[in-house]
Design an enzyme around this catalytic site. Structure first.
Site, PDB file in Angstrom:
ATOM      1  N   GLU A 200       0.846  -1.193   0.000  1.00  8.25           N
ATOM      2  CA  GLU A 200       0.000   0.000   0.000  1.00  8.25           C
ATOM      3  C   GLU A 200       0.876   1.236   0.000  1.00  8.25           C
ATOM      4  O   GLU A 200       2.006   1.204   0.493  1.00  8.25           O
ATOM      5  CB  GLU A 200      -0.797   0.061   1.320  1.00  8.25           C
ATOM      6  CG  GLU A 200      -2.171  -0.499   1.290  1.00  8.25           C
ATOM      7  CD  GLU A 200      -2.859  -0.350   2.653  1.00  8.25           C
ATOM      8  OE1 GLU A 200      -3.887  -0.996   2.809  1.00  8.25           O
ATOM      9  OE2 GLU A 200      -2.382   0.372   3.539  1.00  8.25           O
ATOM     10  N   ARG A 292     -14.667  -7.878  16.692  1.00  9.18           N
ATOM     11  CA  ARG A 292     -14.854  -8.228  18.118  1.00  9.18           C
ATOM     12  C   ARG A 292     -15.182  -6.949  18.875  1.00  9.18           C
ATOM     13  O   ARG A 292     -15.157  -5.858  18.308  1.00  9.18           O
ATOM     14  CB  ARG A 292     -13.539  -8.797  18.670  1.00  9.18           C
ATOM     15  CG  ARG A 292     -12.401  -7.789  18.511  1.00  9.18           C
ATOM     16  CD  ARG A 292     -11.160  -8.096  19.296  1.00  9.18           C
ATOM     17  NE  ARG A 292     -10.281  -6.940  19.326  1.00  9.18           N
ATOM     18  CZ  ARG A 292      -9.468  -6.573  18.366  1.00  9.18           C
ATOM     19  NH1 ARG A 292      -9.385  -7.286  17.250  1.00  9.18           N
ATOM     20  NH2 ARG A 292      -8.722  -5.485  18.483  1.00  9.18           N
TER      21      ARG A 292
HETATM   22  C1  MV4 Z   1      -0.564   2.020   7.684  1.00 11.83           C
HETATM   23  C2  MV4 Z   1       0.119   3.186   8.040  1.00 11.83           C
HETATM   24  C3  MV4 Z   1       0.411   4.092   7.053  1.00 11.83           C
HETATM   25  N1  MV4 Z   1       0.072   3.825   5.780  1.00 11.83           N
HETATM   26  N2  MV4 Z   1      -0.893   1.810   6.409  1.00 11.83           N
HETATM   27  C4  MV4 Z   1      -0.637   0.052  12.012  1.00 11.83           C
HETATM   28  C5  MV4 Z   1      -1.609  -0.935  12.517  1.00 11.83           C
HETATM   29  C6  MV4 Z   1      -2.178  -1.616  11.348  1.00 11.83           C
HETATM   30  N3  MV4 Z   1      -3.595  -1.706  11.485  1.00 11.83           N
HETATM   31  C7  MV4 Z   1      -1.790  -0.774  10.185  1.00 11.83           C
HETATM   32  N4  MV4 Z   1      -0.964   0.282  10.687  1.00 11.83           N
HETATM   33  C8  MV4 Z   1      -0.554   1.275   9.865  1.00 11.83           C
HETATM   34  N5  MV4 Z   1      -0.893   1.111   8.578  1.00 11.83           N
HETATM   35  C9  MV4 Z   1      -0.556   2.694   5.488  1.00 11.83           C
HETATM   36  N6  MV4 Z   1      -0.862   2.446   4.206  1.00 11.83           N
HETATM   37  C10 MV4 Z   1       0.476   3.381   9.361  1.00 11.83           C
HETATM   38  C11 MV4 Z   1       0.164   2.406  10.267  1.00 11.83           C
HETATM   39  C12 MV4 Z   1       0.656   2.678  11.604  1.00 11.83           C
HETATM   40  C13 MV4 Z   1      -0.185   2.992  12.638  1.00 11.83           C
HETATM   41  C14 MV4 Z   1      -1.545   3.025  12.460  1.00 11.83           C
HETATM   42  C15 MV4 Z   1      -2.371   3.342  13.496  1.00 11.83           C
HETATM   43  C16 MV4 Z   1      -1.826   3.610  14.722  1.00 11.83           C
HETATM   44  C17 MV4 Z   1      -0.483   3.561  14.938  1.00 11.83           C
HETATM   45  C18 MV4 Z   1       0.359   3.253  13.909  1.00 11.83           C
HETATM   46  C19 MV4 Z   1       1.711   3.242  14.126  1.00 11.83           C
HETATM   47  C20 MV4 Z   1       2.532   2.940  13.114  1.00 11.83           C
HETATM   48  C21 MV4 Z   1       2.002   2.648  11.844  1.00 11.83           C
END
Ligand code: MV4
Length: 443
Positions: A200, A292
């Site tokens: 992504e 959940r």
């Molecule tokens: C991301 C992102 C930035 N861009 N996807 C972290 C948990 C998982 N559900 C996916 N996550 C992320 N996905 C894209 N395309 C940044 C994160 C992320 C993050 C997201 C929510 C809360 C904290 C985070 C810490 C680091 C990275």
């Protein structure tokens, strides 16, 4: 309605479920490991059954032992709480085969959303925005290079079977892609038994905003607004609040409508959460769905007055939702601090005996916990020992209320994250809502 519910969990969520059952007039069965008999969930349930030894694999993940406990106690439903078996589609199926209702969505919706590539496809069909990325598993490094070039750096490689941030790789340039791709596949295989990954566009410094969904078996789906969970450390949420301080009413409506549409698309029929990234320009993108009840559900309960667990149980019993979307009004502001038995600076576990314990009180203060004076916090399980939740008319008042409730909270004998939360409640950027998911790493 159910006659008796077995709670396949421990800690505060087991207690939270017992409380809902009591108010609904449903008998409760607690299950526990041999080291967990002193936990409050065991003491407060109508019945309890020891299902194995301390390691979770032998007890709280032991499907055979849990189903045997349900059979001998004549329970007609199982509530899995969060963690453990809560997102295990096979467990949900086995429960149903044994004639016991699994309190959660169908195994089919769990599988559809558990596979992150199929989740992306499904929500897209419902008109929900996602970040640019792959529609299928990326199998070779050649494909990965080509796709990353098309999307544009930075990109993020995620495990199809992953979730909650585990096994992700952020890649800023083409030179680092081959190694990151190989590592992501290896980690995905080791961590989830499935090497599939997808790519992504990486969204930098987003806020984490999630929408609470409520659905029944009659096709009704509503949302209870959003929670902001941007204060995280290594994908562990530490503070959650509702509503999100930077979300406009217009955006709330849009994110809510998208979440409801996605839930309807999969025929979702329980409580669930749509997780989104919110970027600097207020664009939102679907991340994943949690099928959940979540740790942070109380902040939604405080601002809506809806008992999420009771609605989940009613829905599983086939009752229609008691609310329409128009009934849902967001009132005031709620904040939750997760109190962990951890060193408040290093965040390393700090189990041991609680030698003094006093919980805060007063208007708008709620403590969801399972510990008490002289209780020994066990090393075997999650370090979260309590959730301190406050509700007030405004965010400013809620922060002040949390600050004073943290001062009142006395836990001696072990270290906790209370001093960490005190610092955040007095941090200028937090007070100004000037935070994103990178906030703690930078502080
Ligand atoms: C991301 C992102 C930035 N861009 N996807 C972290 C948990 C998982 N559900 C996916 N996550 C992320 N996905 C894209 N395309 C940044 C994160 C992320 C993050 C997201 C929510 C809360 C904290 C985070 C810490 C680091 C990275």
């Amino acid at each position: 309605m159910f006659h008796k519910i077995l709670i396949a969990n421990r800690g505060e969520i087991a207690l939270r479920i017992i409380r809902a059952c009591k108010e609904l007039g449903i008998k409760t069965v607690a299950v526990h490991s041999d080291v967990d008999s002193e936990s409050l969930h065991v003491k407060l349930a109508d019945q309890s059954v020891c299902i194995g030894s301390a390691p979770s694999a032998k007890s709280y993940l032991n499907i055979k032992a849990i189903l045997s406990a349900a059979e001998i106690t004549d329970a007609d439903a199982i509530h899995p709480g969060y963690g453990f078996l809560s997102e295990n589609a096979e467990f949900a199926e086995i429960c149903e085969k044994c004639g016991i209702t699994f309190i959660g969505p169908s195994a089919e919706s769990m599988r559809l959303m558990g596979d992150k590539i199929s989740a992306r496809r499904t929500v897209t069909e419902a008109g929900v925005p996602i970040l640019p990325g792959t529609k299928d598993n990326v199998a070779t490094v050649e494909d990965a290079v080509k796709i990353a070039e098309e999307i544009g750096f930075p990109v993020i490689i995620k495990a199809t079977a992953g979730g909650g941030g585990r096994g992700m790789k952020v890649v800023y340039s083409q030179v680092h892609l081959p190694n990151a791709f190989a590592a992501a596949r290896t980690e995905a295989e080791a961590g989830f038994g499935n090497p599939d990954v997808y790519i992504e566009k990486f969204c930098e410094n987003p806020r984490h905003v999630e929408i609470q969904i409520l659905a029944d078996k009659h096709g009704n789906v509503i949302h209870l607004g959003e929670r902001d969970c941007s204060i995280q450390r290594r994908h562990q949420k530490l503070i959650e609040e509702a509503p999100c301080p930077v979300l406009s009413e217009d955006l709330r409506q849009k994110m809510g409508a998208c979440s409801v549409a996605a839930a309807k698309k999969v025929g979702y029929d329980s409580v669930g959460t749509m997780e989104f990234l919110l970027d600097k320009n207020n664009n939102f993108f679907f991340m994943e769905m949690n099928t959940r009840v979540q740790v942070e559900h109380p902040v939604t309960e405080m601002v809506t007055g809806v008992d999420v667990i009771k609605e989940q149980i009613r829905s599983a019993a086939g009752e229609p939702l008691r609310y329409t979307q128009d009934d849902i009004k967001i009132s005031g502001h709620a904040i939750e601090c997760r109190i962990n038995a951890e060193d408040p600076v290093k965040f390393t576990p700090f189990p041991g005996k609680i030698t003094a314990y006093h919980t805060p009180g007063g208007l708008g203060v709620r403590v969801d916990s399972f510990v008490y004076d002289q209780y020994t916090v066990l090393q075997h399980y999650d370090s979260m020992i309590a959730k301190l939740i406050v509700h007030a008319n405004t965010r400013e008042e809620a922060i002040k209320r949390m600050d004073r409730a943290l001062d009142e909270y006395i836990i001696e004998g072990i270290k906790t994250t209370i001093p960490f939360h005190k610092r955040i409640m007095n941090n200028k950027d937090f007070i100004d809502s000037n935070v994103d998911t990178g906030f703690l790493e930078r502080e």
